[in-house]
Design an enzyme around this catalytic site. Structure first.
Site, short mmCIF file in Angstrom:
data_model
loop_
_atom_site.label_atom_id
_atom_site.label_comp_id
_atom_site.label_asym_id
_atom_site.label_seq_id
_atom_site.Cartn_x
_atom_site.Cartn_y
_atom_site.Cartn_z
N SER A 107 -48.23 -5.16 -5.13
CA SER A 107 -48.44 -4.41 -6.37
C SER A 107 -47.19 -4.07 -7.17
CB SER A 107 -49.26 -3.14 -6.13
OG SER A 107 -48.55 -2.08 -5.62
N GLN A 109 -45.60 -1.52 -9.34
CA GLN A 109 -45.88 -0.08 -9.27
C GLN A 109 -44.62 0.72 -9.55
OE1 GLN A 109 -45.52 1.27 -4.78
NE2 GLN A 109 -46.95 -0.46 -4.89
N HIS A 111 -43.42 5.24 -8.93
CA HIS A 111 -43.83 6.55 -8.41
C HIS A 111 -43.37 7.65 -9.36
CE1 HIS A 111 -44.96 4.43 -4.82
NE2 HIS A 111 -43.72 4.00 -4.65
N LYS A 134 -42.70 10.68 -4.82
CA LYS A 134 -42.75 9.72 -3.72
C LYS A 134 -41.58 8.73 -3.79
CE LYS A 134 -45.81 6.43 -1.41
NZ LYS A 134 -46.87 5.43 -1.63
N GLU A 136 -38.79 6.31 -2.32
CA GLU A 136 -38.87 5.45 -1.13
C GLU A 136 -37.53 4.73 -0.94
OE1 GLU A 136 -43.54 4.02 -1.41
OE2 GLU A 136 -41.98 2.75 -2.26
N HIS A 275 -41.25 -1.58 -9.42
CA HIS A 275 -40.91 -2.41 -8.26
C HIS A 275 -42.16 -3.05 -7.67
CE1 HIS A 275 -41.95 1.52 -6.45
NE2 HIS A 275 -42.33 0.83 -5.39
N ARG A 294 -50.01 1.99 -10.35
CA ARG A 294 -50.01 0.53 -10.23
C ARG A 294 -50.46 -0.11 -11.54
NH1 ARG A 294 -52.49 2.73 -5.76
NH2 ARG A 294 -51.41 2.42 -3.77
N LYS A 300 -56.24 -2.66 -6.15
CA LYS A 300 -56.46 -1.22 -6.24
C LYS A 300 -56.50 -0.76 -7.70
CE LYS A 300 -54.40 -0.03 -1.75
NZ LYS A 300 -53.40 0.81 -1.05
#
Length: 422
Positions: A107, A109, A111, A134, A136, A275, A294, A300
């Site tokens: 995906s 996406q 955050h 979120k 990462e 990313h 996303r 999804k």
């Protein structure tokens, strides 16, 4: 709280994008860590979760603490987190530690930051289930590929001039605006980039599917004739289209950097950083949240409008997306990845074969230790007994507790330690 160093049995998540059977680093670690586990050759082993997520809370393997999950134990003994972490994160472990094995793209996406996360959670709780950010970090275990951040403008302009199907989706006016934007005006560049990317992602479906099919047909013919298709990023385009036919995300390769990590190299994915993971195995650490916006390469829920509004449209080369590790001045075998967020950090510990006794030092944060390579016997005053450590072993270490490792491997050891440095 009772002194606590104990082994964990961790949750495996089987998602369609994971590597199948023993090709997966996740599967190999799980099978090595627990020889009773039988690897299913046709099952996609995607993620190993080491933490307290309600959908994958680790189980404690310690006869002093029967039938408890890590989350339950921390709730009963929040002081184990360390005073600073306990106070800063309301008695919760602030990170989820993972191993990922990625076979097909995962995906396009980004955050949200905390402010946007709270807003999205209030408006759409079914899609954004909490109010936390979120961030990462991914550290490669094998060669790892991902998309990360916007390419330098000259690279995007080159694709606009070499890929007529892309230019048709963006439109001549927006394409020329980006081509005219000068490097001496960063705000103008970002504004032009935002217009181009938003026009792409909001393209009418029939139009972009037709353009994508034309592009795939053209590149396939050129490749069959032995022509160089790098000007159209042909190899990657055909690969992604085979995984997600007719998906708008296939066009994002013309905007986003392709980042290739060698083992030990890392990417940090802060708020609003576009990313996608493409292929490979990594350890990943993230703040405790399920908030992901996303817009492509996924079955999804997608939220194109939110993604296009929130992104950081600052172009930068792919080399700038590799996050450096700093060798510890106190311990030459420790390399620290310390991103600009309070929720987590990771230590990579490489112990050479010449070292037979090594101390996992105490720190004022609870931590989770993962063994990637090597064998040792671990002892600690906070453990119930000696612990046999080998590939796939996972330990929880309370704040202010240490472990002595008595190494028995001819190849040394490779460990990762997830923690919170406040």
């Amino acid at each position: 709280f009772p002194p606590a160093v104990f082994p964990l049995s961790c949750a495996v998540q089987n998602y369609a994008w994971g590597k199948v059977g023993s090709e997966s680093e996740v599967a190999k670690l799980v099978a090595s860590g627990d020889p009773l586990v039988q690897i299913q050759p046709d099952q996609p082993y995607a993620e190993l979760w080491m933490g307290t997520h309600p959908r994958g809370d680790a189980l404690i393997r310690d006869n002093r603490i029967p039938q408890k999950t890590l989350g339950q134990w921390i709730a009963d003994n929040p002081a184990c987190l360390g005073a600073k972490v306990k106070d800063a994160f309301q008695g919760h472990l602030p990170f989820l530690f993972k191993v990922l094995s990625v076979n097909t793209a995962l995906s396009v996406q980004a955050h949200p930051n905390k402010e946007l996360a709270a807003k999205l959670h209030a408006q759409f709780p079914e899609h954004y289930p909490d109010a936390n950010h979120k961030p990462e970090m991914a550290i490669a275990l094998t060669c790892f590929e991902g998309l990360c951040g916007f390419r330098p403008v000259e690279e995007i302009v080159s694709f606009l001039q070499n890929v007529p199907e892309l230019r048709a989706l963006i439109g001549e006016v927006a394409a020329e605006q980006l081509e005219r934007s000068g490097s001496d005006d960063p705000r103008g560049v970002s504004a032009a980039l935002r217009v181009c990317f938003t026009r792409l992602m909001k393209s009418e479906k029939k139009f972009f599917v037709d353009q994508l099919n034309m592009l795939v047909k053209r590149i396939s013919q050129e490749a069959a004739e032995g022509k160089d298709t790098s000007g159209s990023n042909g190899d990657l385009l055909l690969r992604l289209h085979s995984q997600y036919p007719g998906d708008i995300g296939c066009f994002t390769i013309y905007f986003l950097n392709l980042v290739r990590l060698e083992a030990g190299e890392a990417m940090f994915l802060g708020a609003n950083e576009p990313h996608a993971y493409l292929h490979g195995d990594c350890v990943e650490i993230m703040a405790c949240s399920d908030n992901t916006v996303r817009a492509g390469l996924t079955p999804k829920f997608i939220d194109v409008l939110t993604l296009c509004e929130m992104l950081n449209y600052t172009p930068a080369p792919s080399s700038s997306k590799i996050f450096p590790a700093a060798q510890s001045q106190l311990d030459p075998y420790v390399y620290l990845y310390d991103p600009p967020v309070p929720d987590f950090a990771i230590m990579r510990i490489e112990i050479p074969a010449s070292i037979k006794l090594y101390l996992i030092s105490a720190m004022d944060s609870a931590s989770i230790l993962l063994v990637i390579q090597g064998t040792a016997v671990g002892t600690s005053t906070a453990a119930a007994s000696e612990m046999s450590l080998h590939r796939g072993s996972v330990l929880f270490i309370s704040a202010n507790e240490s472990i002595s490792l008595h190494l028995s491997s001819p190849d040394g050891m490779l460990l990762f330690r997830a923690c919170c440095l406040l």
